[in-house]
Design a protein around this motif. Structure first.
Motif, mmCIF file in Angstrom:
data_model
loop_
_atom_site.group_PDB
_atom_site.id
_atom_site.type_symbol
_atom_site.label_atom_id
_atom_site.label_comp_id
_atom_site.label_asym_id
_atom_site.label_seq_id
_atom_site.Cartn_x
_atom_site.Cartn_y
_atom_site.Cartn_z
ATOM 1 N N ASP A 133 0.824 -1.215 0.000
ATOM 2 C CA ASP A 133 0.000 0.000 0.000
ATOM 3 C C ASP A 133 0.852 1.257 0.000
ATOM 4 N N VAL A 134 2.100 1.133 -0.459
ATOM 5 C CA VAL A 134 3.057 2.238 -0.447
ATOM 6 C C VAL A 134 3.381 2.673 -1.879
ATOM 7 N N SER A 159 -1.459 4.164 2.068
ATOM 8 C CA SER A 159 -2.898 4.080 2.264
ATOM 9 C C SER A 159 -3.239 2.839 3.079
ATOM 10 N N LEU A 160 -3.973 3.034 4.151
ATOM 11 C CA LEU A 160 -4.355 1.949 5.054
ATOM 12 C C LEU A 160 -5.862 1.766 5.010
ATOM 13 N N GLY A 161 -6.309 0.581 4.570
ATOM 14 C CA GLY A 161 -7.726 0.299 4.539
ATOM 15 C C GLY A 161 -8.276 0.030 5.928
ATOM 16 N N LEU A 162 -9.305 0.765 6.293
ATOM 17 C CA LEU A 162 -9.920 0.615 7.613
ATOM 18 C C LEU A 162 -11.263 -0.099 7.537
ATOM 19 N N GLY A 163 -11.641 -0.487 6.358
ATOM 20 C CA GLY A 163 -12.923 -1.143 6.142
ATOM 21 C C GLY A 163 -13.192 -1.207 4.657
ATOM 22 N N LEU A 166 -13.599 2.613 3.646
ATOM 23 C CA LEU A 166 -12.908 3.649 4.404
ATOM 24 C C LEU A 166 -11.399 3.433 4.347
ATOM 25 N N SER A 167 -10.639 4.514 4.093
ATOM 26 C CA SER A 167 -9.180 4.420 4.064
ATOM 27 C C SER A 167 -8.564 5.610 4.792
ATOM 28 N N LEU A 168 -7.380 5.359 5.360
ATOM 29 C CA LEU A 168 -6.581 6.383 6.012
ATOM 30 C C LEU A 168 -5.332 6.578 5.165
ATOM 31 N N ASP A 169 -5.105 7.817 4.697
ATOM 32 C CA ASP A 169 -4.064 8.083 3.710
ATOM 33 C C ASP A 169 -3.018 9.046 4.268
ATOM 34 N N PHE A 170 -1.754 8.691 4.086
ATOM 35 C CA PHE A 170 -0.635 9.515 4.537
ATOM 36 C C PHE A 170 0.188 9.955 3.332
ATOM 37 N N HIS A 171 0.703 11.185 3.395
ATOM 38 C CA HIS A 171 1.555 11.700 2.324
ATOM 39 C C HIS A 171 2.630 12.604 2.901
ATOM 40 N N VAL A 172 3.851 12.497 2.375
ATOM 41 C CA VAL A 172 4.920 13.436 2.702
ATOM 42 C C VAL A 172 5.721 13.687 1.434
ATOM 43 N N GLY A 173 6.067 14.957 1.190
ATOM 44 C CA GLY A 173 6.814 15.311 -0.004
ATOM 45 C C GLY A 173 7.939 16.279 0.305
ATOM 46 N N TYR A 174 9.024 16.148 -0.433
ATOM 47 C CA TYR A 174 10.169 17.042 -0.275
ATOM 48 C C TYR A 174 10.338 17.835 -1.559
ATOM 49 N N ASN A 175 10.227 19.158 -1.464
ATOM 50 C CA ASN A 175 10.312 20.059 -2.602
ATOM 51 C C ASN A 175 11.710 20.676 -2.645
ATOM 52 N N TYR A 194 2.990 17.833 3.680
ATOM 53 C CA TYR A 194 2.480 16.600 4.284
ATOM 54 C C TYR A 194 0.962 16.662 4.384
ATOM 55 N N SER A 195 0.363 15.489 4.502
ATOM 56 C CA SER A 195 -1.088 15.411 4.708
ATOM 57 C C SER A 195 -1.455 14.068 5.326
ATOM 58 N N VAL A 196 -2.525 14.096 6.091
ATOM 59 C CA VAL A 196 -3.140 12.891 6.642
ATOM 60 C C VAL A 196 -4.636 13.021 6.390
ATOM 61 N N GLY A 197 -5.230 12.017 5.756
ATOM 62 C CA GLY A 197 -6.633 12.148 5.402
ATOM 63 C C GLY A 197 -7.428 10.869 5.533
ATOM 64 N N LEU A 198 -8.727 11.049 5.689
ATOM 65 C CA LEU A 198 -9.689 9.945 5.710
ATOM 66 C C LEU A 198 -10.588 10.069 4.489
ATOM 67 N N THR A 199 -10.773 8.960 3.771
ATOM 68 C CA THR A 199 -11.667 8.949 2.622
ATOM 69 C C THR A 199 -12.711 7.867 2.805
#
Length: 239
Positions: A133-134, A159-163, A166-175, A194-199
């Motif tokens: 999931d990476v 991305s981590l599936g919670l059901g 439903l998913s929990l998504d993490f992002h980090v970027g270096y500019n 960076y971001s942390v989100g629920l979809t």
């Protein structure tokens, strides 16, 4: 017309011609979204206001794809970047092995047709590898937004599936910006987004709530809060 404006049309046309002659009819998909703040690599592109977005893609059996995507933008008339629309054009190739490893490479052109007195348009090449999931990827521009020379972007997504829906998504970027701060108001040479989100998928619509930000100071972003941490709500639909 400049070379940069001719290049995406030339690349897309040649690849589309080759793909059409060698492959069956492509799969067509589309998407539309409404977001409370269009954040790109952590920085607001809509003056921290609502943005309407959408696009469509052609995908061939060989893995080649061609598409376009657009969004309303608002840079608050900053230094001539006063257009109200962003249009992106891209062409690429993706595949996934039997073991589940995915590869995606392509070319992307960003067009800001309403800019006056400034050159916002730029191009990138990109590539990514995904496993489990990476996703790990990078993008490179030879002359970034606002004609600010070379730019590298490195990122990781998880991305981590919670059901089932439903998913929990993490992002980090270096500019990694060119010297003298690139498109920023200061001489800051790099920054992290960076971001942390629920979809949640419900009624065939994706509902997303994300915490998004950067490590930039307000002075880096022309005295605005465009790079500050914020919560972004997005409703999207794929067709």
């Amino acid at each position: 017309m400049s070379y940069k404006k001719l290049l995406p049309a030339t690349v897309a046309a040649s690849l589309l011609a080759g793909a059409s002659s060698a492959m069956a009819e492509p799969e067509i998909s589309a998407n539309v979204a409404l977001t409370s703040d269009y954040r790109f690599r952590g920085i607001s592109q809509s003056n921290e206001d609502i943005a309407l977005q959408g696009g469509f893609d052609l995908a061939f059996d060989s893995g080649i794809y061609i598409g376009t995507w657009g969004s309303t933008v608002d840079f608050d008339s900053n230094d001539g970047f006063d257009g109200s629309l962003e249009l992106d054009y891209y062409v690429g190739w993706s595949m996934e092995t039997e073991s589940g490893v995915g590869v995606d490479v392509g070319y992307l052109y960003y067009d800001y047709p309403g800019d006056e007195g400034a050159e916002g348009d730029y191009q990138e090449v990109y590539g990514s590898v995904s496993f489990w999931d990476v996703t790990l990827g990078m993008a490179y521009s030879d002359d970034y937004y606002g004609e600010t020379e070379k730019f590298f972007y490195y990122y990781g997504d998880y991305s981590l599936g919670l059901g089932e829906n439903l998913s929990l998504d993490f992002h980090v970027g270096y500019n990694d910006l060119d010297e003298d701060g690139g498109f920023l108001a200061t001489d800051e040479g790099s920054y992290i987004d960076y971001s942390v989100g629920l979809t949640y998928s419900f009624l065939a619509v994706d509902w997303s709530l994300a915490y998004v930000g950067t490590d930039l100071d307000e002075e880096d972003v022309f005295g605005t809060e465009w790079g500050d941490d914020t919560v972004v709500f997005t409703v999207s639909k794929s067709m």
